[in-house]
Enzyme design. Sequence first.
Site, PDB file in Angstrom:
ATOM      1  N   ASP A 212       0.836  -1.203   0.000  1.00 52.93           N
ATOM      2  CA  ASP A 212       0.000   0.000   0.000  1.00 52.93           C
ATOM      3  C   ASP A 212       0.868   1.250   0.000  1.00 52.93           C
ATOM      4  OD1 ASP A 212      -2.243  -1.553   0.157  1.00 52.93           O
ATOM      5  OD2 ASP A 212      -2.814  -0.944   2.184  1.00 52.93           O
ATOM      6  N   LYS A 214       1.954   4.567   1.431  1.00 56.02           N
ATOM      7  CA  LYS A 214       1.827   5.162   2.763  1.00 56.02           C
ATOM      8  C   LYS A 214       1.601   6.658   2.609  1.00 56.02           C
ATOM      9  CE  LYS A 214       3.555   5.184   7.432  1.00 56.02           C
ATOM     10  NZ  LYS A 214       2.775   6.416   7.684  1.00 56.02           N
ATOM     11  N   ARG A 219      -4.807   9.297  10.246  1.00 56.69           N
ATOM     12  CA  ARG A 219      -5.505   8.019  10.229  1.00 56.69           C
ATOM     13  C   ARG A 219      -6.966   8.274  10.585  1.00 56.69           C
ATOM     14  NH1 ARG A 219      -3.139   2.875  11.534  1.00 56.69           N
ATOM     15  NH2 ARG A 219      -4.637   1.233  10.978  1.00 56.69           N
ATOM     16  N   ARG A 234      -6.917   8.215  14.955  1.00 57.34           N
ATOM     17  CA  ARG A 234      -6.150   7.092  15.502  1.00 57.34           C
ATOM     18  C   ARG A 234      -6.285   7.014  17.018  1.00 57.34           C
ATOM     19  NH1 ARG A 234       0.211   5.770  14.300  1.00 57.34           N
ATOM     20  NH2 ARG A 234       0.743   4.900  16.311  1.00 57.34           N
ATOM     21  N   GLU A 263      -6.909   6.796   5.542  1.00 54.88           N
ATOM     22  CA  GLU A 263      -6.202   8.051   5.787  1.00 54.88           C
ATOM     23  C   GLU A 263      -6.985   9.180   5.130  1.00 54.88           C
ATOM     24  OE1 GLU A 263      -2.915   8.855   6.992  1.00 54.88           O
ATOM     25  OE2 GLU A 263      -2.420   6.838   7.688  1.00 54.88           O
ATOM     26  N   PHE A 296      -8.069   1.730   3.050  1.00 54.59           N
ATOM     27  CA  PHE A 296      -7.229   0.566   2.751  1.00 54.59           C
ATOM     28  C   PHE A 296      -7.679  -0.714   3.438  1.00 54.59           C
ATOM     29  CE2 PHE A 296      -4.902   3.104   6.007  1.00 54.59           C
ATOM     30  CZ  PHE A 296      -5.015   2.239   7.089  1.00 54.59           C
ATOM     31  N   ARG A 368       1.490  -3.421  17.323  1.00 55.46           N
ATOM     32  CA  ARG A 368       2.457  -3.154  16.268  1.00 55.46           C
ATOM     33  C   ARG A 368       3.163  -4.469  15.952  1.00 55.46           C
ATOM     34  NH1 ARG A 368       3.984   1.820  14.779  1.00 55.46           N
ATOM     35  NH2 ARG A 368       3.294   2.768  16.729  1.00 55.46           N
TER      36      ARG A 368
END
Length: 503
Positions: A212, A214, A219, A234, A263, A296, A368
Amino acid sequence: MLLADVVATSTAVAATRSRTAKVAAIAGLLRGLDPADAELTAVVAAYLGGSLRQRRTGLGGRSLSGLPAPAGEASLEVAEVDRRFEEVAALSGPGSAGRRAAAVADLFARATGEEQRWLRGVVAGELRQGALDALVQDAAAAVAGVPGPDVRRAAMLAGSTVQAVVAALRGGAAELAGFGLHVGRPLLPMLAASTTSVAEAVAGFAGPVAVDTKLDGIRIQVHRGPEGVRIATRTLEDITARLPEVVEVVRELPARAFVLDGEALVLDGSGRPKAFQDTASRTAQASGDAVVPYFFDVLHLDGADLLDVALRERLAALDGFVPPRWRTPRLVTADPAAAAEFAAQALAGGHEGVVVKDLDSPYAAGRRGGAWVKVKPVHTLDLVVLAVERGSGRRAGWLSNVHLGARDPATGGFVMLGKTFKGMTDETLAWQTARFRELQTGEDGYVVTVRPEQVVEVAFDGLQRSTRYPGGVALRFARVVRYREDKTAAEADTLETVLALAR
């Protein structure tokens, strides 16, 4: 429970690098809570995570300067501190600044020295104690006797570690099982690990991957259901009213109920992204340059939760109802060269880089992990240390946070670009503490000023406009690479070099 107990636990957590020891320290404090007292549990969980329950208090650096001398004995209760901050957050209108300052002074007058330092850190959002939400979640799981993944999933679905901790301690596995995805309630977003090589990122997965673009925007998580459209950041802040153009896009999509991840950013007349600050400024208000959404991922679609579905299936669902113009540019490939070329095109288009994603992965929100890997170019500069701050927690006794400046040939001086405490090993901290004591010219509270002689190589992800620093720009995500004892300050990079990177 006394605030001193929370501060002592935070100090213990900050003093060790052992994850096991950190979790044990947090668990020890959580065991002292009455599970039935959900209010106190919520406050303690928030404090252990390094934050206040109040999103905005109106307190800044000026509010925390010139505070009274600390109390000699600990007496503040956690519940009272939370109540005081609730009162401060509610203040508004004429004279509120004065009332806020008086309330803060009264609170700090009752706090010990350690409590004052902790309160300063939590108010400023700079509490470096190492007790991240994941540690608090694992500690709650240990105390409740439930699997860690159960607490983490509940936190994801609730959009709140605090709610998950309260549920785990009060009702165990049964209460945690009651959490589900609800359209209209934001959940924690999935995060990406980092690397500097597209080939390395692609090689980390078996078979084709999704690559993707970035985008350097904010976000957004978009919910559409019976109650209408809701847009969250976010950090789960509701910004629906500020993005009417995004609301219109979402209303036109051919589905009844869904949750989208994406985004939003501002583009210039040629279709290139404007600076991140332009997007951030625009999304702080309801008017101005148009904000364009790019999606996305899809987490729910018309009654079906897709969190546990493989990414390849989620992308197929996304492509089925979101037009290409509103989708993040994507390449599916197993070829590192093709992925690298796609990344180069993204950079040429003014974007940050790419995110490489495992097509077989579920949506693991709030973590993460290795299923998503972002690849961005890393810049380095040789800058000069202008000052350094005394460390706290595990770094107590060391000089830690360095203030960084670029050389300004026009004045013969240096222009500050930011500061960082990242990238420092214990050996680095020990070395720089000794070095900057040699260069020290003054000390004001936590800040030690030094002669501008020491050059340091700093890596950073980019630049952003800043009114805080005289050069008009600041480093984004700066971290120390190494100290350059082979260079003099006269050989450091100039402000002109830095500004050229921003163009």
